[in-house]
Motif scaffolding. Sequence first.
Motif, PDB file in Angstrom:
ATOM      1  N   LEU A 176      -4.172  -1.518  -7.640  1.00 13.51           N
ATOM      2  CA  LEU A 176      -3.291  -0.699  -8.466  1.00 13.51           C
ATOM      3  C   LEU A 176      -4.077   0.259  -9.341  1.00 13.51           C
ATOM      4  N   GLU A 177      -3.583   1.466  -9.449  1.00 16.86           N
ATOM      5  CA  GLU A 177      -4.127   2.440 -10.385  1.00 16.86           C
ATOM      6  C   GLU A 177      -3.900   1.860 -11.786  1.00 16.86           C
ATOM      7  N   PRO A 178      -4.878   1.955 -12.699  1.00 10.82           N
ATOM      8  CA  PRO A 178      -4.773   1.301 -14.006  1.00 10.82           C
ATOM      9  C   PRO A 178      -3.520   1.636 -14.818  1.00 10.82           C
ATOM     10  N   THR A 179      -3.065   2.888 -14.780  1.00 10.46           N
ATOM     11  CA  THR A 179      -1.859   3.250 -15.533  1.00 10.46           C
ATOM     12  C   THR A 179      -0.638   2.544 -14.949  1.00 10.46           C
ATOM     13  N   LEU A 180      -0.568   2.463 -13.617  1.00  9.40           N
ATOM     14  CA  LEU A 180       0.532   1.755 -12.971  1.00  9.40           C
ATOM     15  C   LEU A 180       0.455   0.260 -13.271  1.00  9.40           C
ATOM     16  N   GLU A 187     -12.394  -7.155 -11.252  1.00  9.88           N
ATOM     17  CA  GLU A 187     -12.654  -6.131 -12.258  1.00  9.88           C
ATOM     18  C   GLU A 187     -12.164  -4.765 -11.787  1.00  9.88           C
ATOM     19  N   ARG A 188     -11.826  -3.948 -12.750  1.00  9.12           N
ATOM     20  CA  ARG A 188     -11.504  -2.550 -12.468  1.00  9.12           C
ATOM     21  C   ARG A 188     -12.724  -1.921 -11.798  1.00  9.12           C
ATOM     22  N   GLN A 189     -12.483  -1.165 -10.721  1.00 15.75           N
ATOM     23  CA  GLN A 189     -13.587  -0.570  -9.987  1.00 15.75           C
ATOM     24  C   GLN A 189     -13.167   0.749  -9.355  1.00 15.75           C
ATOM     25  N   PHE A 190     -14.143   1.565  -9.040  1.00 10.44           N
ATOM     26  CA  PHE A 190     -13.886   2.840  -8.394  1.00 10.44           C
ATOM     27  C   PHE A 190     -13.702   2.600  -6.901  1.00 10.44           C
ATOM     28  N   TYR A 191     -12.632   3.186  -6.337  1.00 16.33           N
ATOM     29  CA  TYR A 191     -12.353   3.002  -4.917  1.00 16.33           C
ATOM     30  C   TYR A 191     -11.609   4.220  -4.374  1.00 16.33           C
ATOM     31  N   ASP A 206       0.855  -1.185   0.000  1.00 15.68           N
ATOM     32  CA  ASP A 206       0.000   0.000   0.000  1.00 15.68           C
ATOM     33  C   ASP A 206       0.893   1.237   0.000  1.00 15.68           C
ATOM     34  N   LYS A 207       0.283   2.392  -0.110  1.00 20.19           N
ATOM     35  CA  LYS A 207       0.991   3.678  -0.080  1.00 20.19           C
ATOM     36  C   LYS A 207       2.118   3.715  -1.113  1.00 20.19           C
ATOM     37  N   VAL A 208       1.907   3.056  -2.260  1.00 19.63           N
ATOM     38  CA  VAL A 208       2.868   3.112  -3.354  1.00 19.63           C
ATOM     39  C   VAL A 208       2.749   4.496  -3.972  1.00 19.63           C
ATOM     40  N   ALA A 209       3.814   5.272  -3.863  1.00 22.07           N
ATOM     41  CA  ALA A 209       3.746   6.651  -4.341  1.00 22.07           C
ATOM     42  C   ALA A 209       5.120   7.137  -4.772  1.00 22.07           C
ATOM     43  N   LEU A 210       5.127   7.870  -5.871  1.00 28.40           N
ATOM     44  CA  LEU A 210       6.308   8.613  -6.316  1.00 28.40           C
ATOM     45  C   LEU A 210       5.861  10.046  -6.544  1.00 28.40           C
ATOM     46  N   ASP A 231     -10.180   4.865 -10.105  1.00 24.82           N
ATOM     47  CA  ASP A 231     -10.309   3.462 -10.466  1.00 24.82           C
ATOM     48  C   ASP A 231      -9.074   2.696 -10.009  1.00 24.82           C
ATOM     49  N   VAL A 232      -9.286   1.446  -9.607  1.00 27.25           N
ATOM     50  CA  VAL A 232      -8.196   0.561  -9.202  1.00 27.25           C
ATOM     51  C   VAL A 232      -8.438  -0.828  -9.799  1.00 27.25           C
ATOM     52  N   ILE A 233      -7.357  -1.573  -9.900  1.00 25.49           N
ATOM     53  CA  ILE A 233      -7.422  -2.956 -10.364  1.00 25.49           C
ATOM     54  C   ILE A 233      -6.865  -3.843  -9.249  1.00 25.49           C
ATOM     55  N   PRO A 234      -7.673  -4.759  -8.711  1.00 26.41           N
ATOM     56  CA  PRO A 234      -7.169  -5.690  -7.694  1.00 26.41           C
ATOM     57  C   PRO A 234      -6.178  -6.669  -8.338  1.00 26.41           C
ATOM     58  N   ALA A 235      -5.020  -6.826  -7.709  1.00 31.98           N
ATOM     59  CA  ALA A 235      -3.985  -7.669  -8.307  1.00 31.98           C
ATOM     60  C   ALA A 235      -3.150  -8.359  -7.239  1.00 31.98           C
ATOM     61  N   ILE A 236      -2.534  -9.457  -7.653  1.00 34.98           N
ATOM     62  CA  ILE A 236      -1.544 -10.154  -6.840  1.00 34.98           C
ATOM     63  C   ILE A 236      -0.209 -10.018  -7.561  1.00 34.98           C
ATOM     64  N   ILE A 237       0.791  -9.523  -6.840  1.00 36.83           N
ATOM     65  CA  ILE A 237       2.147  -9.439  -7.376  1.00 36.83           C
ATOM     66  C   ILE A 237       2.909 -10.642  -6.844  1.00 36.83           C
TER      67      ILE A 237
END
Length: 190
Positions: free
Chosen positions: A125-129, A146-150, A89-93, A154-160
């Motif tokens: 994750l933000e879709p562009t990221l 699915e991509r959803q508003f949060y 979380d808190k992934v930011a540049l 919009d964010v995409i739930p993902a597993i890295i």
Amino acid sequence: MYKLVETLEEGTLFHSIWMEAWMEKGFEPEFAEDVLGRCLVYDEAGVPVGTVEFKPYVPKSDGLLNQLAPFDDHPAILCSGPGEIAEVDKVALLKQYRGRNLNRLLATIVLFAEQNGIRHYVTLLEPTLFRALRISFHVPLTQVGERQFYKGDDVIPAIIHASEFYEHPERFDWYLETIKSINMNTVLST
């Protein structure tokens, strides 16, 4: 290079960086008390340019992530042992440092995973990221919903699948180059 947040001053810097980046993107700020670690990410000149926060993830819990996407149904989560999954979380540049420092932020995420026995991260994750991670960096990740508003965007739930990096680093040229460019003596983690 990166540094684990250990002091009040580092904590203040951490919060100012992610909050500036999130507000610019339109995300609502959220604060967590239960964390595994918080890292400040530095550019080549030693300037703090980004953040990442790691939180415990509890499968089959009533947590917010599990309400947003079926993380717990994914085989990687089902087959993982205690402590092998965390939330990132808190992934930011900061805006002026994006692009050329994304590799350092990603390397921080992988190094933290390797040092702490984390095999997989769950995240929103933000879709562009999400696209940049998949296309430019070939990050092994799985979209789990699915991509959803949060909370403002919009964010995409993902597993890295972080263990892929430290178990097979030869598959990721950018990662090997980033690690080489980070003089291991300058990694400021504890």
